[in-house]
Design an enzyme around this catalytic site. Sequence first.
Site, short mmCIF file in Angstrom:
data_model
loop_
_atom_site.label_atom_id
_atom_site.label_comp_id
_atom_site.label_asym_id
_atom_site.label_seq_id
_atom_site.Cartn_x
_atom_site.Cartn_y
_atom_site.Cartn_z
N ASP A 13 0.80 -1.22 0.00
CA ASP A 13 0.00 0.00 0.00
C ASP A 13 0.84 1.28 0.00
O ASP A 13 0.42 2.32 0.52
CB ASP A 13 -0.97 0.03 1.20
CG ASP A 13 -1.88 -1.17 1.21
OD1 ASP A 13 -2.21 -1.66 0.12
OD2 ASP A 13 -2.26 -1.63 2.30
N LYS A 16 1.86 2.13 -5.05
CA LYS A 16 2.40 1.58 -6.31
C LYS A 16 1.46 1.85 -7.47
O LYS A 16 1.88 2.25 -8.55
CB LYS A 16 2.60 0.05 -6.17
CG LYS A 16 3.58 -0.35 -5.09
CD LYS A 16 3.61 -1.85 -4.89
CE LYS A 16 2.34 -2.44 -4.32
NZ LYS A 16 2.04 -2.05 -2.94
N GLY A 40 -4.50 -4.41 -3.65
CA GLY A 40 -5.50 -3.39 -3.97
C GLY A 40 -4.75 -2.14 -4.36
O GLY A 40 -4.06 -1.55 -3.54
N GLN A 221 2.06 -6.05 -3.16
CA GLN A 221 2.51 -6.13 -1.77
C GLN A 221 3.79 -5.30 -1.58
O GLN A 221 3.99 -4.35 -2.30
CB GLN A 221 2.70 -7.59 -1.34
CG GLN A 221 1.41 -8.39 -1.22
CD GLN A 221 0.83 -8.89 -2.53
OE1 GLN A 221 1.55 -9.45 -3.35
NE2 GLN A 221 -0.45 -8.69 -2.74
P1 GDP Z 1 -0.74 0.29 -3.50
O1 GDP Z 1 -1.31 -0.99 -2.98
O2 GDP Z 1 0.73 0.40 -3.27
O3 GDP Z 1 -1.10 0.54 -4.94
O4 GDP Z 1 -1.39 1.45 -2.66
P2 GDP Z 1 -2.97 1.60 -2.29
O5 GDP Z 1 -3.67 2.11 -3.48
O6 GDP Z 1 -3.46 0.38 -1.63
O7 GDP Z 1 -2.89 2.70 -1.14
C1 GDP Z 1 -2.39 3.97 -1.36
C2 GDP Z 1 -3.49 4.99 -1.02
O8 GDP Z 1 -2.93 6.27 -0.91
C3 GDP Z 1 -4.55 5.11 -2.10
O9 GDP Z 1 -5.77 5.41 -1.49
C4 GDP Z 1 -4.06 6.28 -2.95
O10 GDP Z 1 -5.11 6.96 -3.63
C5 GDP Z 1 -3.48 7.15 -1.88
N1 GDP Z 1 -2.34 7.98 -2.32
C6 GDP Z 1 -1.35 7.64 -3.19
N2 GDP Z 1 -0.44 8.63 -3.26
C7 GDP Z 1 -0.87 9.62 -2.42
C8 GDP Z 1 -0.34 10.88 -2.05
O11 GDP Z 1 0.72 11.32 -2.48
N3 GDP Z 1 -1.06 11.60 -1.13
C9 GDP Z 1 -2.23 11.14 -0.61
N4 GDP Z 1 -2.85 11.91 0.28
N5 GDP Z 1 -2.75 9.95 -0.95
C10 GDP Z 1 -2.08 9.20 -1.84
P1 IMO Z 2 -0.88 -4.22 -2.14
O1 IMO Z 2 -0.42 -4.75 -3.49
C1 IMO Z 2 -0.96 -4.63 2.16
C2 IMO Z 2 -1.00 -8.69 3.81
C3 IMO Z 2 -2.27 -9.11 4.52
C4 IMO Z 2 -1.71 -10.07 5.55
C5 IMO Z 2 -0.58 -10.74 4.78
C6 IMO Z 2 -0.94 -12.10 4.21
O2 IMO Z 2 -2.17 -3.50 -2.17
O3 IMO Z 2 0.25 -3.44 -1.53
P2 IMO Z 2 -2.45 -12.85 2.15
O4 IMO Z 2 -3.90 -12.64 1.88
O5 IMO Z 2 -1.55 -12.29 1.12
O6 IMO Z 2 -2.13 -14.27 2.47
O7 IMO Z 2 -2.18 -12.03 3.52
O8 IMO Z 2 -0.22 -9.87 3.74
N1 IMO Z 2 -1.19 -8.20 2.43
C7 IMO Z 2 -1.14 -6.90 2.09
N2 IMO Z 2 -0.99 -5.79 2.83
N3 IMO Z 2 -1.06 -4.51 0.83
C8 IMO Z 2 -1.18 -5.61 0.06
O9 IMO Z 2 -1.15 -5.55 -1.29
C9 IMO Z 2 -1.27 -6.88 0.68
N4 IMO Z 2 -1.40 -8.15 0.24
C10 IMO Z 2 -1.35 -8.93 1.32
O10 IMO Z 2 -2.92 -8.00 5.12
O11 IMO Z 2 -1.13 -9.36 6.61
MG MG Z 3 -2.87 -1.64 -1.77
#
Ligand code: GDP
Ligand code: IMO
Ligand code: MG
Length: 417
Positions: A13, A16, A40, A221
């Site tokens: 998260d 990416k 996600g 991840q």
């Molecule tokens: P990923 O799994 O690495 O693709 O990240 P996620 O999408 O799960 O989580 C990142 C969250 O932060 C999302 O809700 C993005 O919309 C938000 N986000 C990304 N870059 C920024 C930023 O520079 N500032 C803020 N406030 N939110 C951001």
């Molecule tokens: P993105 O790509 C954050 C975490 C789960 C749990 C552990 C194992 O959005 O960064 P799993 O279902 O993979 O067996 O769960 O890994 N986890 C993540 N945490 N972002 C993710 O993906 C994750 N994918 C798995 O919360 O702790």
């Molecule tokens: Mg994510």
Amino acid sequence: MQADLILGIQWGDEGKGRVVDAYAADYDIVARFGGGDNAGHSIVVGEQKLALHIVPSGALVETTELFIGGGTVVGLAGLVKELDQLESLGLDTRRVRISDRAQIVFPYHGALDRLSEAARGKDSLGTTGRGIGPAYGDRVARVGITFGQLRDVETALEHLRRNMQRYQPFWTDEVPAPNLDAMIEETRLLAARLQPLIVDGIAYLHGALQAGKRVLIEGAQGTMLDVVYGSYPYVTSSATIAGGACTGLGLGPRAIGRVIGIAKAYCTRVGSGPFPSELHDAIGERLRSQGREVGVTTGRPRRCGWFDLVAARYAVAVNGLTSLVLTKLDVLSGFAEIGVVVDYRLDGRSVGCAEMNNPRLEPVIEWFPGWSEEVGHIRRIADLPLAARNYIAMLEQRLGVPIEEVSVGPERSAAAR
Ligand code: GDP
Ligand code: IMO
Ligand code: MG
């Protein structure tokens, strides 16, 4: 042509998805190498908000092909649902290809995931419940079913029946056996729909690179969730580090050029497991609300803490990073002081990530001046407040890697260089 690689260096998260979306216009193909719909990835472009779980985050850039590589595990229903969602947004999903080596996640994997978590009791991993561990388990046990095998659906279904027999003794009253007939019926239907997307993943990607196509590889991840080098056993079941891009796509290391690590300006984690810089106080709460830190896949609140330099230095090493993108810098506006974990101590000794699971581990925090100004409108690093520039320079210097971009908002354009 060498491919570039983007991956998370914390616990997932990191943002990416937003970085891949912003970079994708410079590439012909965006390729996922591992994980499944446990990921996600959110993208925000103007009014449009998209959360992707398995289709690569180049989806909104209509000129890119979207490749789901052999290192992934993919549920048929989930993929079809995501394709339908993209179609409903008017996006052409004929750009999506899936490797014949990718592994199928069946409903029984999700049930096994729940069973395994229940058996762990209070030591549960807090998985996403998407069947990721059991699906990779089937792969290494050599009983998994690949997308390539769907070309002969009836034989693949024979394997499915055999696997269900294999797991027959496992089911309980709480987690009963999923209905085999329904699974078979669904697989026949979905396999027919997905057939045109399935390609020889090696021929596809190597052909593209030889033809001079520009490929951006998207990690899922983060480094600390890697099945071998993360905070084991509190990890996911796949290789999330740079080496995973080679095995997940069938590329040699020389096929990869830039290795771009994505880090939040602070840290978050969802699920169980060690998190040395975690804040259990009002500051952690403030990071969670200012950063809107709620999981994209499970809706769980993310645990929040300061930037962890020990873990980040480890990630620079295991991934061989060539540069970094620092995300969510805007979330740090308004903190008088910003903490950074600069060392871990165990019984008075300085230790590294290998000791992360030790409950006696103590983080050493160093404090840096914060800034009060909003930064969301800024597009040049040189225009950021002095304290923010100093924070970035400090991270660059201590990590030994250049920070090529800083994001200051969720919107695609909200980034400074
Ligand atoms: P990923 O799994 O690495 O693709 O990240 P996620 O999408 O799960 O989580 C990142 C969250 O932060 C999302 O809700 C993005 O919309 C938000 N986000 C990304 N870059 C920024 C930023 O520079 N500032 C803020 N406030 N939110 C951001
Ligand atoms: P993105 O790509 C954050 C975490 C789960 C749990 C552990 C194992 O959005 O960064 P799993 O279902 O993979 O067996 O769960 O890994 N986890 C993540 N945490 N972002 C993710 O993906 C994750 N994918 C798995 O919360 O702790
Ligand atoms: Mg994510």
